[in-house]
Motif scaffolding. Structure first.
Motif, PDB file in Angstrom:
ATOM      1  N   LEU A 253      68.530  32.967   8.181  1.00 42.45           N
ATOM      2  CA  LEU A 253      68.741  31.915   9.170  1.00 42.45           C
ATOM      3  C   LEU A 253      70.106  32.047   9.837  1.00 42.45           C
ATOM      4  N   SER A 254      71.121  32.378   9.042  1.00 47.91           N
ATOM      5  CA  SER A 254      72.458  32.566   9.606  1.00 47.91           C
ATOM      6  C   SER A 254      72.482  33.770  10.547  1.00 47.91           C
ATOM      7  N   PHE A 255      71.790  34.834  10.156  1.00 45.00           N
ATOM      8  CA  PHE A 255      71.771  36.062  10.953  1.00 45.00           C
ATOM      9  C   PHE A 255      71.153  35.827  12.337  1.00 45.00           C
ATOM     10  N   ILE A 256      70.100  35.022  12.394  1.00 51.05           N
ATOM     11  CA  ILE A 256      69.450  34.787  13.691  1.00 51.05           C
ATOM     12  C   ILE A 256      70.050  33.593  14.429  1.00 51.05           C
ATOM     13  N   GLY A 257      71.154  33.056  13.878  1.00 50.43           N
ATOM     14  CA  GLY A 257      71.908  32.018  14.576  1.00 50.43           C
ATOM     15  C   GLY A 257      71.275  30.649  14.598  1.00 50.43           C
ATOM     16  N   ILE A 258      70.587  30.286  13.514  1.00 46.86           N
ATOM     17  CA  ILE A 258      69.934  28.977  13.470  1.00 46.86           C
ATOM     18  C   ILE A 258      70.947  27.839  13.347  1.00 46.86           C
ATOM     19  N   CYS A 259      72.056  28.086  12.680  1.00 50.42           N
ATOM     20  CA  CYS A 259      73.073  27.026  12.564  1.00 50.42           C
ATOM     21  C   CYS A 259      74.450  27.643  12.318  1.00 50.42           C
ATOM     22  N   ASP A 260      75.460  26.786  12.334  1.00 48.23           N
ATOM     23  CA  ASP A 260      76.840  27.203  12.086  1.00 48.23           C
ATOM     24  C   ASP A 260      76.998  27.517  10.597  1.00 48.23           C
ATOM     25  N   GLU A 261      77.256  28.773  10.285  1.00 47.11           N
ATOM     26  CA  GLU A 261      77.353  29.206   8.891  1.00 47.11           C
ATOM     27  C   GLU A 261      78.443  28.457   8.127  1.00 47.11           C
ATOM     28  N   LYS A 262      79.619  28.302   8.745  1.00 43.51           N
ATOM     29  CA  LYS A 262      80.721  27.612   8.067  1.00 43.51           C
ATOM     30  C   LYS A 262      80.374  26.156   7.784  1.00 43.51           C
ATOM     31  N   ALA A 263      79.696  25.513   8.739  1.00 41.81           N
ATOM     32  CA  ALA A 263      79.306  24.120   8.547  1.00 41.81           C
ATOM     33  C   ALA A 263      78.302  23.993   7.406  1.00 41.81           C
ATOM     34  N   ALA A 264      77.384  24.956   7.302  1.00 46.09           N
ATOM     35  CA  ALA A 264      76.391  24.938   6.225  1.00 46.09           C
ATOM     36  C   ALA A 264      77.050  25.154   4.868  1.00 46.09           C
ATOM     37  N   LEU A 265      77.999  26.090   4.811  1.00 44.36           N
ATOM     38  CA  LEU A 265      78.721  26.328   3.554  1.00 44.36           C
ATOM     39  C   LEU A 265      79.536  25.106   3.141  1.00 44.36           C
ATOM     40  N   ALA A 266      80.011  24.355   4.136  1.00 43.31           N
ATOM     41  CA  ALA A 266      80.779  23.140   3.833  1.00 43.31           C
ATOM     42  C   ALA A 266      79.906  22.075   3.176  1.00 43.31           C
ATOM     43  N   LYS A 267      78.584  22.169   3.360  1.00 47.47           N
ATOM     44  CA  LYS A 267      77.661  21.217   2.751  1.00 47.47           C
ATOM     45  C   LYS A 267      77.410  21.506   1.273  1.00 47.47           C
ATOM     46  N   VAL A 268      77.762  22.699   0.831  1.00 54.39           N
ATOM     47  CA  VAL A 268      77.601  23.036  -0.586  1.00 54.39           C
ATOM     48  C   VAL A 268      78.564  22.173  -1.413  1.00 54.39           C
ATOM     49  N   PRO A 269      78.077  21.443  -2.407  1.00 55.24           N
ATOM     50  CA  PRO A 269      78.950  20.559  -3.201  1.00 55.24           C
ATOM     51  C   PRO A 269      79.768  21.344  -4.220  1.00 55.24           C
ATOM     52  N   TRP A 270      80.786  22.046  -3.729  1.00 56.58           N
ATOM     53  CA  TRP A 270      81.564  22.931  -4.596  1.00 56.58           C
ATOM     54  C   TRP A 270      82.167  22.203  -5.793  1.00 56.58           C
ATOM     55  N   GLY A 271      82.619  20.979  -5.565  1.00 56.45           N
ATOM     56  CA  GLY A 271      83.195  20.210  -6.670  1.00 56.45           C
ATOM     57  C   GLY A 271      82.184  19.951  -7.768  1.00 56.45           C
ATOM     58  N   THR A 272      80.948  19.622  -7.367  1.00 59.46           N
ATOM     59  CA  THR A 272      79.893  19.372  -8.340  1.00 59.46           C
ATOM     60  C   THR A 272      79.533  20.647  -9.096  1.00 59.46           C
ATOM     61  N   LEU A 273      79.490  21.768  -8.390  1.00 60.04           N
ATOM     62  CA  LEU A 273      79.170  23.038  -9.045  1.00 60.04           C
ATOM     63  C   LEU A 273      80.240  23.414 -10.072  1.00 60.04           C
ATOM     64  N   MET A 274      81.514  23.175  -9.720  1.00 63.11           N
ATOM     65  CA  MET A 274      82.589  23.437 -10.679  1.00 63.11           C
ATOM     66  C   MET A 274      82.507  22.486 -11.861  1.00 63.11           C
ATOM     67  N   LEU A 275      82.065  21.262 -11.582  1.00 62.19           N
ATOM     68  CA  LEU A 275      81.891  20.288 -12.665  1.00 62.19           C
ATOM     69  C   LEU A 275      80.838  20.785 -13.650  1.00 62.19           C
ATOM     70  N   ILE A 276      79.689  21.205 -13.135  1.00 61.16           N
ATOM     71  CA  ILE A 276      78.597  21.659 -13.992  1.00 61.16           C
ATOM     72  C   ILE A 276      78.998  22.894 -14.802  1.00 61.16           C
ATOM     73  N   CYS A 277      79.529  23.898 -14.120  1.00 62.52           N
ATOM     74  CA  CYS A 277      79.860  25.153 -14.795  1.00 62.52           C
ATOM     75  C   CYS A 277      81.113  25.035 -15.655  1.00 62.52           C
TER      76      CYS A 277
END
Length: 424
Positions: A253-277
């Motif tokens: 999807l990123s390759f064909i330009g469906i959305c802003d890649e940086k904006a999509a990565l910003a939606k990843v809950p990095w804090g929650t993932l660090m909490l779990i791991c």
């Protein structure tokens, strides 16, 4: 000191969770720091400490949340939700059920209860305000849906549960779907409960969501929907790892330009993932030092075969009031279940106890002290233009807190009568 390492490890766990809650810090980061200290005390090597960080789990969670971050950024999920609700027309009494089932469905196909809980809470409250309905009722209903469908095998909570259950010696193929069904049952009970409690505030036939004003799905959004469908097919039909399938479709999807890649990565809950791991790192050491065995023994000392489910459900609720379900409650409680099942000779099944852990934890999630309840409170204030009075805010806080307590108490009763033992 060696003979007390099991006790010391549990003390480290309790102190880490407590400090994180009181200081409002990410417990996962604290857990990694505590792991270093505990590892030095116990003589555990750095490589053994690193072994507790589940790279596969981390990759799976990033992949799933990144793919559905794309769907959030380009507005696909929100528009699909609103269009679905608009289908009821002036039959607004159907909207709560539509929100419940829609929130659940969108949760179950991949994004999970954290991201969909956030999105659907805002959608539900916006719909309630625009149609003159009670926003707290709509928010609680949609939260019951997103949490109730949260243990699908391809959601973050489902993935965490499968990994922890597998580490305890159980095959995910034997427990994942039964637990998923039990959670849906719990979510439907919550839906009925909230409908009864808020029945006097439901305004029948008032306010509709104008379908025409919502517009149509554009090309990018249709492609996103197709991509999500392909991901689900890859996982369920071809047994491809959910993380890899999600990364593949998201990259495409990123390759064909469906959305802003940086904006999509910003939606990843990095804090929650660090909490779990991060908590996983500490729990690995606690397990090595006998802390899990000690905790299991302590639980067994106060339970019988008939009360095991209720005690597990109650303990999970209490822990969830001050911590994360996937980050703390699951890695703390699930490793104890194998010993409990063994103690009672298999008469208490792993599916039942895991269902009690999840329903107990999600019951407390309605509290404003949790992420879910706190988001409801914030969303109500946001949709009112932050003009909500202190008195009204306190009232909503009280309603949500009582919802968390009430559902938790009800769930203990449901666990005690063995509701979650019928599916297995």
């Amino acid at each position: 000191m060696a003979q007390y390492l099991d006790i010391i490890s549990l003390v480290f766990l309790v102190v880490t969770i407590t400090v994180g809650f009181l200081k409002k810090m990410n417990i996962g980061l604290l857990a990694i720091g505590a792991s270093i200290i505990l590892g030095r005390i116990a003589g555990i090597s750095d490589s053994s400490i690193y072994a507790g960080f589940d790279a596969k789990l981390f990759t799976q969670l990033v992949g799933v949340t990144y793919l559905f971050g794309v769907a959030q950024v380009n507005g696909t999920l929100e528009l699909v939700a609103k269009k679905t609700v608009s289908l009821v027309g002036d039959k607004t009494y159907l909207v709560p059920f539509i929100l419940w089932i829609l929130g659940g469905f969108l949760t179950a196909i991949g994004p999970g209860n954290i991201s969909m809980g956030a999105l659907m809470t805002v959608v539900a409250i916006t719909i309630a305000v625009s149609t003159g309905q009670n926003p707290i009722f709509y928010a609680l209903v949609v939260k019951a849906g997103t949490n109730g469908f949260a243990m699908s095998p391809i959601t973050p909570a489902g993935i965490v549960g499968a990994n922890l259950g597998s580490a305890s010696g159980y095959d995910p193929a034997t427990f994942s779907m039964p637990v998923f069904y039990n959670l849906i049952l719990w979510g439907f009970v919550c839906f009925i409960l909230f409908t009864i409690l808020f029945r006097k505030s439901i305004k029948k036939g008032e306010g509709t969501l104008d379908r025409a004003s919502l517009g149509k799905l554009n090309k990018e959004q249709w492609i996103t929907i197709v991509a999500m469908g392909i991901m689900v097919a890859m996982v369920l039909g071809f047994n491809i790892d959910v993380g890899l399938a999600s990364f593949f479709m998201a990259a495409l999807l990123s390759f064909i330009g469906i959305c802003d890649e940086k904006a999509a990565l910003a939606k990843v809950p990095w804090g929650t993932l660090m909490l779990i791991c991060g908590v996983g790192v500490l729990m690995n050491i606690v397990n090595q030092l006998g802390g899990i065995t000690l905790l299991t023994t302590a639980l067994l000392s106060i339970m019988t075969e008939s009360t095991s489910g209720a005690i597990i459900a109650g303990a999970s609720s209490l822990l969830s009031f001050v911590s994360s379900t996937t980050g703390v409650v699951m890695p703390t409680m699930i490793p104890t279940l194998g010993g409990i099942v063994t103690e009672f000779g298999g008469n208490v099944e792993f599916v039942e106890l895991l269902s009690c852990v999840m329903t107990g934890s999600f019951s407390a999630a309605f509290s404003p002290a949790s992420t879910g309840g706190g988001l409801i409170l914030a969303a109500v204030a946001s949709t009112s233009g932050n003009k909500i009075s202190d008195a009204e805010q306190n009232k909503i806080f009280g309603q949500l807190f009582m919802a968390g307590i009430g559902v938790s108490v009800l769930n203990v009763f449901l666990a005690w009568i063995g509701l979650y033992s019928f599916i297995g």
